[in-house]
Motif scaffolding. Sequence first.
Motif, PDB file in Angstrom:
ATOM      1  N   THR A 326     -44.373  68.317  -2.330  1.00  0.00           N
ATOM      2  CA  THR A 326     -45.608  68.027  -3.015  1.00  0.00           C
ATOM      3  C   THR A 326     -45.662  67.676  -4.445  1.00  0.00           C
ATOM      4  O   THR A 326     -45.049  68.223  -5.218  1.00  0.00           O
ATOM      5  N   PRO A 327     -46.031  66.442  -4.636  1.00  0.00           N
ATOM      6  CA  PRO A 327     -46.032  65.860  -6.046  1.00  0.00           C
ATOM      7  C   PRO A 327     -46.649  66.576  -6.931  1.00  0.00           C
ATOM      8  O   PRO A 327     -47.933  67.029  -6.743  1.00  0.00           O
ATOM      9  N   PRO A 328     -45.957  66.909  -8.330  1.00  0.00           N
ATOM     10  CA  PRO A 328     -47.050  67.760  -9.222  1.00  0.00           C
ATOM     11  C   PRO A 328     -47.997  66.691  -9.823  1.00  0.00           C
ATOM     12  O   PRO A 328     -48.110  65.635  -9.615  1.00  0.00           O
ATOM     13  N   PRO A 329     -49.100  67.573 -10.208  1.00  0.00           N
ATOM     14  CA  PRO A 329     -50.060  66.667 -11.220  1.00  0.00           C
ATOM     15  C   PRO A 329     -49.564  65.906 -12.518  1.00  0.00           C
ATOM     16  O   PRO A 329     -48.390  66.226 -12.869  1.00  0.00           O
ATOM     17  N   ARG A 330     -50.407  64.827 -12.498  1.00  0.00           N
ATOM     18  CA  ARG A 330     -50.060  63.977 -13.788  1.00  0.00           C
ATOM     19  C   ARG A 330     -50.817  64.534 -14.825  1.00  0.00           C
ATOM     20  O   ARG A 330     -51.762  65.179 -14.807  1.00  0.00           O
ATOM     21  N   ALA A 331     -50.126  64.279 -16.138  1.00  0.00           N
ATOM     22  CA  ALA A 331     -51.053  64.854 -17.232  1.00  0.00           C
ATOM     23  C   ALA A 331     -51.322  63.647 -18.409  1.00  0.00           C
ATOM     24  O   ALA A 331     -50.440  62.767 -18.315  1.00  0.00           O
ATOM     25  N   ASP A 332     -52.271  63.690 -19.168  1.00  0.00           N
ATOM     26  CA  ASP A 332     -52.487  63.111 -20.100  1.00  0.00           C
ATOM     27  C   ASP A 332     -51.533  63.023 -21.050  1.00  0.00           C
ATOM     28  O   ASP A 332     -50.894  64.028 -21.269  1.00  0.00           O
ATOM     29  N   ARG A 333     -51.188  61.980 -21.797  1.00  0.00           N
ATOM     30  CA  ARG A 333     -50.057  61.761 -22.773  1.00  0.00           C
ATOM     31  C   ARG A 333     -50.766  61.970 -24.251  1.00  0.00           C
ATOM     32  O   ARG A 333     -51.934  61.675 -24.468  1.00  0.00           O
ATOM     33  N   PHE A 334     -49.954  62.288 -25.093  1.00  0.00           N
ATOM     34  CA  PHE A 334     -50.385  62.162 -26.701  1.00  0.00           C
ATOM     35  C   PHE A 334     -50.951  60.668 -27.071  1.00  0.00           C
ATOM     36  O   PHE A 334     -50.368  59.714 -26.368  1.00  0.00           O
ATOM     37  N   THR A 335     -51.656  60.519 -27.897  1.00  0.00           N
ATOM     38  CA  THR A 335     -52.014  59.028 -28.171  1.00  0.00           C
ATOM     39  C   THR A 335     -51.546  59.262 -29.777  1.00  0.00           C
ATOM     40  O   THR A 335     -51.498  59.975 -30.565  1.00  0.00           O
ATOM     41  N   PHE A 336     -51.325  57.900 -30.011  1.00  0.00           N
ATOM     42  CA  PHE A 336     -50.589  57.456 -31.251  1.00  0.00           C
ATOM     43  C   PHE A 336     -51.669  56.534 -32.195  1.00  0.00           C
ATOM     44  O   PHE A 336     -52.321  56.011 -31.564  1.00  0.00           O
ATOM     45  N   ALA A 337     -51.487  56.768 -33.414  1.00  0.00           N
ATOM     46  CA  ALA A 337     -52.323  56.132 -34.373  1.00  0.00           C
ATOM     47  C   ALA A 337     -51.495  55.724 -35.665  1.00  0.00           C
ATOM     48  O   ALA A 337     -50.899  56.671 -36.473  1.00  0.00           O
ATOM     49  N   ASP A 338     -51.328  54.290 -35.761  1.00  0.00           N
ATOM     50  CA  ASP A 338     -50.507  54.062 -36.998  1.00  0.00           C
ATOM     51  C   ASP A 338     -48.897  54.786 -36.893  1.00  0.00           C
ATOM     52  O   ASP A 338     -48.335  55.052 -37.819  1.00  0.00           O
ATOM     53  N   GLY A 339     -48.713  54.687 -35.772  1.00  0.00           N
ATOM     54  CA  GLY A 339     -47.255  55.083 -35.585  1.00  0.00           C
ATOM     55  C   GLY A 339     -47.105  56.644 -35.258  1.00  0.00           C
ATOM     56  O   GLY A 339     -45.960  57.110 -35.503  1.00  0.00           O
ATOM     57  N   ASP A 340     -48.056  57.241 -35.556  1.00  0.00           N
ATOM     58  CA  ASP A 340     -47.790  58.720 -35.785  1.00  0.00           C
ATOM     59  C   ASP A 340     -48.757  59.350 -34.525  1.00  0.00           C
ATOM     60  O   ASP A 340     -49.640  58.487 -33.893  1.00  0.00           O
ATOM     61  N   LEU A 341     -48.744  60.638 -34.279  1.00  0.00           N
ATOM     62  CA  LEU A 341     -49.727  61.297 -33.287  1.00  0.00           C
ATOM     63  C   LEU A 341     -51.173  61.368 -33.766  1.00  0.00           C
ATOM     64  O   LEU A 341     -51.143  61.709 -34.867  1.00  0.00           O
ATOM     65  N   ALA A 342     -51.899  60.908 -32.976  1.00  0.00           N
ATOM     66  CA  ALA A 342     -53.316  61.085 -33.583  1.00  0.00           C
ATOM     67  C   ALA A 342     -53.917  62.417 -33.371  1.00  0.00           C
ATOM     68  O   ALA A 342     -53.545  63.131 -32.465  1.00  0.00           O
ATOM     69  N   ARG A 343     -54.685  62.688 -34.423  1.00  0.00           N
ATOM     70  CA  ARG A 343     -55.084  64.152 -34.655  1.00  0.00           C
ATOM     71  C   ARG A 343     -56.761  63.958 -34.668  1.00  0.00           C
ATOM     72  O   ARG A 343     -57.185  63.141 -35.300  1.00  0.00           O
TER      73      ARG A 343
END
Length: 455
Positions: A326-343
């Motif tokens: 049974t394949p596990p669910p996929r999940a959204d990934r973090f997004t980046f802004a200007d080379g860093d994690l977007a917050r």
Amino acid sequence: MTAPLGTARLPGTGFGVDLESAGYREDEYLFSGSATTWTYDSRMRAVPEDSEVPYTTRILVRRPVDPARFNGVVQAEPLHPEYDTAPTWRALHPWILRTGAAWVGITQEPRMAESLRTEFDPGRYGSLSIPAPSLRYDIVADVVTALRTGKLWDGPEIARAYLSGWSMTGSFCRVFLGEGFHERRRLPGGAPVFDGYVVAISSGGAERAGYPGLSDMPAMDDARRTIGGHDVPVVELLSEAESETHEPVLRPDSDEPDDRYRLYQVAGTSHDSTGPRHVLTNQEQYRRRGLPVPSQRIIETPNDARLDFVARAVFSLLDRWVAEGTPPPRADRFTFADGDLARDDQGNVLGGIRTPWVEVPVARYHPHSTPVPGACVPSPWMPMIEPEAMTWLTGNTTAFPAELLSSRYPTADDYLTRYRESCFALVDQGFLLCGEVEPLLVAAEQRALHLLPPS
């Protein structure tokens, strides 16, 4: 006889886990064999250097006392170079004990073998010998092969064995896969030694820390830093801290038979969000023998995030992938802004697996902290590390201002209702087990008591 290093519990100290009440036993073995040292040729390809190099290592095994309770699953981990600690056990032990699985920890670091032999307990560990670092990959494969073929195992048949590591041992797993050890090491009949892998809190883009290599560090653009396709599933599980450097080695999820892969990035977590520190006994045992251990304090409020809760669900999903297909669910990934994690506007990360503490927040969660001057003592394994580097691995929280809290949650009941709904939404997605909901709700009630007006 003295307890082994990293024993499950130190009675009367508050350190460790009570195996007896869970119907489990702990055994330690010394294991000897011969293995190959590995290096790189002029084109940075893995090649054998010396063969038949003798070694003696040690193994800790925890399994149900009643063989009928064993579910056929072995969670194997190369023990961490710092005090031979077991981060997989730290994160997974409640799930292991609930499900009837076994756990196996394997000493694989030459410095630890030397410390055990010369400092910690020469009488018990005087014969340990791991003469070269690159032996570690064959040693771990040798041990699990011996378990699966009955040479070190007198219990029921082992149906599935998984290899996992965290931080430096997560990078161990990355190198094990990248340098061909998975394909090279097979059981009689041709089946793989390991049926799946979890590479946890290790970034392939983190220079030497993410891919230490065999005898040198592969270049930052080397394809081996990105997990490739194998005949078993591989899962990467990252906090915010590792995700900051992981962007150059990102790859798509896949369900192909020869490339089953998932990446899970967990919002609101840091490198050290892997469970309560008192679960592991190793440093306390070293301290009680008068040997040096590290310490640190941060200026901010320590992070209360629990990556281990999500990890138990992820390991459960991996086992279902292997056992049932049974394949596990996929999940959204973090997004980046200007080379860093977007917050967001409050400083919490965007994207990833949305844990309740960031989906229904009362604080900003940040993966790095600031050392209290003079309060950080490094490990003897890394004596030159700066306090700022030590606390870079430690997350913290900053409570929202009262006005923001009251605008978001008019009453404590409102907050708790929304938090509960977020927990069960995560259960429905497959990223939280039902058994983890109650402790999360208890923690939320404590937050509400201190931060929010009563209902």
